[in-house]
Design a protein around this motif. Structure first.
Motif, PDB file in Angstrom:
ATOM      1  N   GLY A   1      11.303 -10.350 -57.135  1.00  0.00           N
ATOM      2  CA  GLY A   1      11.532  -9.056 -56.524  1.00  0.00           C
ATOM      3  C   GLY A   1      10.338  -8.657 -55.689  1.00  0.00           C
ATOM      4  O   GLY A   1       9.472  -9.487 -55.359  1.00  0.00           O
ATOM      5  N   GLU A   2      10.249  -7.383 -55.318  1.00  0.00           N
ATOM      6  CA  GLU A   2       9.143  -6.888 -54.509  1.00  0.00           C
ATOM      7  C   GLU A   2       7.838  -6.949 -55.296  1.00  0.00           C
ATOM      8  O   GLU A   2       7.803  -6.590 -56.478  1.00  0.00           O
ATOM      9  CB  GLU A   2       9.417  -5.456 -54.057  1.00  0.00           C
ATOM     10  CG  GLU A   2      10.643  -5.306 -53.167  1.00  0.00           C
ATOM     11  CD  GLU A   2      10.537  -6.126 -51.904  1.00  0.00           C
ATOM     12  OE1 GLU A   2       9.493  -6.069 -51.234  1.00  0.00           O
ATOM     13  OE2 GLU A   2      11.501  -6.848 -51.595  1.00  0.00           O
TER      14      GLU A   2
ATOM     15  N   ALA B   1      14.606  -8.381 -48.523  1.00  0.00           N
ATOM     16  CA  ALA B   1      15.168  -8.263 -49.865  1.00  0.00           C
ATOM     17  C   ALA B   1      16.288  -7.243 -49.925  1.00  0.00           C
ATOM     18  O   ALA B   1      17.056  -7.206 -50.883  1.00  0.00           O
ATOM     19  CB  ALA B   1      14.067  -7.878 -50.855  1.00  0.00           C
ATOM     20  N   LYS B   2      16.403  -6.387 -48.909  1.00  0.00           N
ATOM     21  CA  LYS B   2      17.409  -5.331 -48.948  1.00  0.00           C
ATOM     22  C   LYS B   2      18.409  -5.442 -47.802  1.00  0.00           C
ATOM     23  O   LYS B   2      19.134  -4.503 -47.514  1.00  0.00           O
ATOM     24  CB  LYS B   2      16.724  -3.966 -48.918  1.00  0.00           C
ATOM     25  CG  LYS B   2      15.861  -3.712 -50.144  1.00  0.00           C
ATOM     26  CD  LYS B   2      15.233  -2.336 -50.112  1.00  0.00           C
ATOM     27  CE  LYS B   2      14.420  -2.079 -51.368  1.00  0.00           C
ATOM     28  NZ  LYS B   2      13.762  -0.764 -51.351  1.00  0.00           N
TER      29      LYS B   2
ATOM     30  N   GLU C   1       6.705  -4.079 -57.371  1.00  0.00           N
ATOM     31  CA  GLU C   1       7.524  -3.734 -58.531  1.00  0.00           C
ATOM     32  C   GLU C   1       7.290  -4.669 -59.711  1.00  0.00           C
ATOM     33  O   GLU C   1       7.879  -4.485 -60.779  1.00  0.00           O
ATOM     34  CB  GLU C   1       9.004  -3.752 -58.153  1.00  0.00           C
ATOM     35  CG  GLU C   1       9.400  -2.741 -57.080  1.00  0.00           C
ATOM     36  CD  GLU C   1      10.852  -2.869 -56.657  1.00  0.00           C
ATOM     37  OE1 GLU C   1      11.538  -3.771 -57.195  1.00  0.00           O
ATOM     38  OE2 GLU C   1      11.301  -2.092 -55.801  1.00  0.00           O
ATOM     39  N   CYS C   2       6.427  -5.669 -59.537  1.00  0.00           N
ATOM     40  CA  CYS C   2       6.209  -6.664 -60.585  1.00  0.00           C
ATOM     41  C   CYS C   2       5.508  -6.028 -61.790  1.00  0.00           C
ATOM     42  O   CYS C   2       4.430  -5.441 -61.650  1.00  0.00           O
ATOM     43  CB  CYS C   2       5.374  -7.818 -60.045  1.00  0.00           C
ATOM     44  SG  CYS C   2       5.136  -9.162 -61.245  1.00  0.00           S
TER      45      CYS C   2
ATOM     46  N   GLY D   1      14.965 -10.787 -62.625  1.00  0.00           N
ATOM     47  CA  GLY D   1      14.998  -9.923 -61.459  1.00  0.00           C
ATOM     48  C   GLY D   1      14.660  -8.485 -61.802  1.00  0.00           C
ATOM     49  O   GLY D   1      14.528  -8.115 -62.977  1.00  0.00           O
ATOM     50  N   PRO D   2      14.540  -7.628 -60.790  1.00  0.00           N
ATOM     51  CA  PRO D   2      14.116  -6.241 -61.018  1.00  0.00           C
ATOM     52  C   PRO D   2      15.092  -5.434 -61.851  1.00  0.00           C
ATOM     53  O   PRO D   2      14.697  -4.443 -62.477  1.00  0.00           O
ATOM     54  CB  PRO D   2      13.994  -5.681 -59.592  1.00  0.00           C
ATOM     55  CG  PRO D   2      14.839  -6.574 -58.744  1.00  0.00           C
ATOM     56  CD  PRO D   2      14.734  -7.929 -59.360  1.00  0.00           C
TER      57      PRO D   2
ATOM     58  N   CYS E   1      22.368 -13.927 -56.393  1.00  0.00           N
ATOM     59  CA  CYS E   1      21.510 -13.715 -55.225  1.00  0.00           C
ATOM     60  C   CYS E   1      21.262 -15.067 -54.560  1.00  0.00           C
ATOM     61  O   CYS E   1      21.588 -16.128 -55.108  1.00  0.00           O
ATOM     62  CB  CYS E   1      20.185 -13.061 -55.615  1.00  0.00           C
ATOM     63  SG  CYS E   1      19.171 -14.025 -56.761  1.00  0.00           S
TER      64      CYS E   1
END
Length: 548
Positions: free
Chosen positions: A155-156, A46-47, A159-160, A131-132, A87
Motif C-alpha cells: 500500500g502507500e 494506487a487509486k 500508511e505502512c 494490504g491496507p 488487485c
C-alpha cells in the motif's frame, strides 16, 4: 512442468502484450469522471480506476519478489501467506512465491483477526503480505504470531504500520531476472483453506502437478485462445477464480480483475474491456437478470457481441435461472463447473457447453478426471436408478493432504479417490445431479429430504430471489424442513403464497416453516447454512407477509 513455466513462456513469446487489467469502478464513481478523463485528474497509480501490466512486467514483478524472499532465507519448505483484496499485484506475488520453491498460502479476506491468526499458525507461515484493508486486523495479532518472521505491507508508504515493512520500497532493489530454482511436479506448491461454512477451515495442500492439472482442465473445457478476455470477479484467494484464470495463463490471453459485483459494473466492464468469458456466481447472475427486468440496464448501450461464454460454479444452479439467462443472451454458450478446493477447484465434474439440454446437472467427469456416485456399500449406483449416493472423484488435481491432519485426510482420501461429502444421483445418460451435502440432509419422520431439491423448486416462484432450506429440531418428526426465503426487490409474497406454490411438491418435501429473510452467502457463493441453523435453531414468530 511446474505452473511457473507457463508464465515464463508467455513473457518470452508475448512479453509486450497485456496480461492483467484491474478495474476499480468505485474509484471512478468517487471522482465523478469518465474513463477517458480519469488519468488527467488522478495521478496516484494506487487509486486509479484502470491499471494494467504486460506479461513481461508480470514475470519481472514475480522475479523481484522471489529474489526478495530468497535473500531473506525463504525457499523450499517455507510458507508465504497473502492477505489481499483482488488487485494487480496479487498474481505476480503468488508466482513469486512459487518461483522460490516455497508454498504460497492465500488467505480469505473476510477472516477476522482470530481466524487470520489461526490460519497463519496452522499453515506454519513464515512470511505474510497484507494490504491496507487489513491493517487494523493485523495490529490485533501482530505480537501474537511469532513464527511469522516478516510482515510486508502492500500500500502507500505513509500508511505502512510500524510492525510491517513496506513491500514496494524493498522490491525495487531486487533483480528482475528469473531465480532459476528447479521445481518438480510433486513439489509442494500451495495451501488453500476450505470455505469455512462448517467452522474453522482445513488447510488443503496441493503440489505443482495439481495446479497444472487445473490449468489444463480449464483450458480444455472452455477453449480459451489468445483472442479471449476473461472477466475475473470472485476472490483470488479461492481456488475457483484462480483455476479459471489458469486457462488464460495457458492460452496467453488477457484477464480483467473487476473489483466489485454490481450488475451495472459487470456489464460496463464486459463492454468496455471486450470480455469474452465471464464466470459468475448464482447471486450475481440473478442480480444481472433482475436489473435487466427492471430496466436498470439497457443492453443496447453496451458492446456485448463478443461475449461468448457465461459459466457458473460453486453451487447448484437452478434451471430456471439459465432459462431466464438464455432469454436475454440466446447466443451465449453456457457451462457449469463442480469442484472443491480439495480437487484444485472447479472442473473435476462439469456440464460441458454442448450439454445445455441437461442444465440442472453438474455434469460428467471433467477432462482427465474420473467420477462415480457410490452408495452405502461403496458400490457405484446404477445410472437412472434414482439411488442417491456420495460423489467421489479421482484425478491428478487431488490434494496431497489436509496439512498436519492425517486423520481428516484418511477420512476422505481412499485408494486414490476423494470422498466429497456431496450426495448425488446419476441419470440414465450418465449425468450427475447434486442432491445435497451429506451433512445437510434433513431426516424428517424417517424420510431423507435433500434441501437442494426443495430450493430448486422454490426458486421457480416469481417473487423468490434466493432460498436456503435447513432442518430445524422438531419433537415429533426429529427435524422439519425450513425455508429461508429472500424476495426480489419490490416483490411481495406471504407464507400462504409459498405454501400454495409448494403444493407442486410431494407432501413430505414441503417446507413446514417459512422465514422471510436475506440468505447469507460466503465470498464463493455458498449458502452459510451453519449460520442459519444457529440463527433459527430456536422457535421464532414468522411474519405473514414481507416485501423487500
Amino acid at each position: 512442468m511446474p505452473i511457473t513455466e507457463a508464465l515464463i513462456r508467455n513473457a518470452f513469446l508475448h512479453g509486450s502484450e497485456v496480461a492483467l487489467t484491474e478495474i476499480n469502478p468505485a474509484v471512478r464513481e468517487e471522482h465523478g469522471v469518465t474513463w477517458s478523463e480519469f488519468d488527467l485528474v488522478e495521478p496516484n497509480p494506487a487509486k486509479r480506476y484502470r491499471r494494467e501490466i504486460t506479461w513481461r512486467e508480470f514475470n519481472e514483478q514475480s522475479n523481484r519478489f522471489a529474489h526478495l524472499l530468497l535473500d531473506s532465507g525463504i525457499g523450499r519448505g517455507n510458507k508465504v501467506a497473502l492477505l489481499l483484496m483482488n488487485c494487480l499485484e496479487w498474481l505476480p506475488l503468488y508466482f513469486g512465491v512459487l518461483k522460490t520453491g516455497a508454498v504460497v498460502v492465500p488467505l480469505n479476506y473476510r477472516y477476522t483477526a482470530d481466524e487470520i491468526k489461526y490460519c497463519l499458525e496452522l499453515s506454519d507461515a513464515d512470511v505474510l503480505v497484507f494490504g491496507p484493508e487489513f491493517t487494523s486486523r493485523m495490529a490485533e495479532i501482530a505480537d501474537a504470531i511469532p513464527r511469522v518472521r516478516d510482515q510486508y505491507f502492500l500500500g502507500e508508504v505513509e500508511e505502512c504500520p510500524a510492525f510491517a515493512r513496506h513491500l514496494g520500497g524493498h522490491l525495487v532493489h531486487f533483480a528482475a531476472e528469473d531465480p532459476c530454482i528447479e521445481l518438480a511436479d510433486d513439489d509442494e506448491a500451495a495451501i488453500y483453506f476450505s470455505s469455512g461454512t462448517t467452522g474453522f477451515p482445513k488447510a488443503i495442500l496441493h503440489n505443482h502437478e495439481s495446479l497444472v492439472c487445473a490449468a489444463e482442465t480449464e483450458q480444455h473445457h472452455h477453449g480459451q485462445t489468445r483472442d479471449d478476455v476473461f472477466l475475473c470477479i470472485p476472490p483470488l484467494y479461492h481456488t475457483g477464480a484462480k483455476m479459471h484464470w489458469f486457462g488464460s495463463l495457458l492460452s496467453c490471453s488477457r484477464a480483467v480483475l473487476l473489483r466489485g459485483v454490481r450488475p451495472d459494473w459487470i456489464m460496463r466492464t464486459v463492454s468496455e474491456e471486450g470480455c469474452t468469458v465471464v464466470w459468475l456466481l448464482v447471486p450475481w447472475a440473478q442480480d444481472i437478470l433482475d436489473a435487466l427486468d427492471r430496466g436498470d440496464i439497457n443492453m443496447d448501450e453496451h458492446r456485448l457481441a463478443q461475449w461468448r461464454l457465461m459459466h457458473i460454479g460453486a453451487q447448484p444452479v437452478p434451471p430456471s435461472l439459465i432459462k431466464r439467462w438464455k432469454a436475454y443472451f440466446p447466443n451465449h454458450l453456457y457451462d457449469t463447473n463442480y469442484g472443491l478446493s480439495e480437487s484444485t477447484g472447479p472442473g473435476c465434474v462439469h456440464l460441458g457447453v454442448e450439454n445445455i439440454e441437461h442444465v440442472g446437472a453438474i455434469g460428467v467427469p471433467g477432462y482427465r478426471w474420473e467420477a462415480e456416485v457410490r452408495n452405502a456399500a461403496d458400490a457405484a449406483v446404477e445410472p437412472g436408478s434414482g439411488e442417491v449416493g456420495e460423489l467421489v472423484v479421482r484425478g491428478r488435481g487431488l490434494m496431497t493432504c489436509y496439512y498436519k491432519d492425517p486423520a481428516a485426510t484418511e477420512a476422505v482420501l481412499k485408494d486414490g479417490w476423494l470422498y466429497t461429502g456431496d450426495m448425488a444421483e446419476v441419470d440414465a445418460d450418465g449425468f450427475i445431479y447434486l442432491v445435497d451435502r451429506k451433512k445437510d440432509v434433513i431426516i424428517s419422520g424417517g424420510e431423507n429430504l435433500y434441501p437442494v431439491q426443495i430450493e430448486d423448486f422454490l426458486r421457480a416462484h416469481d417473487a423468490v430471489k434466493d432460498v436456503a432450506v435447513i432442518g430445524l429440531p422438531d419433537e415429533r418428526l426429529g427435524e422439519i424442513a425450513t425455508a429461508i426465503i429472500e424476495l426480489k426487490p419490490d416483490h411481495v409474497a406471504t407464507e400462504d403464497d409459498i405454501n400454495e406454490f409448494c403444493l407442486g411438491l410431494p407432501r413430505y418435501k414441503r417446507p413446514r416453516k417459512i422465514i422471510f429473510e436475506d440468505v447469507p452467502r460466503n465470498p464463493t457463493g455458498k449458502i452459510e447454512k451453519p449460520l442459519l441453523r444457529e440463527r433459527y435453531g430456536a422457535d421464532r414468530l414468522v411474519g405473514k407477509e414481507s416485501a423487500r
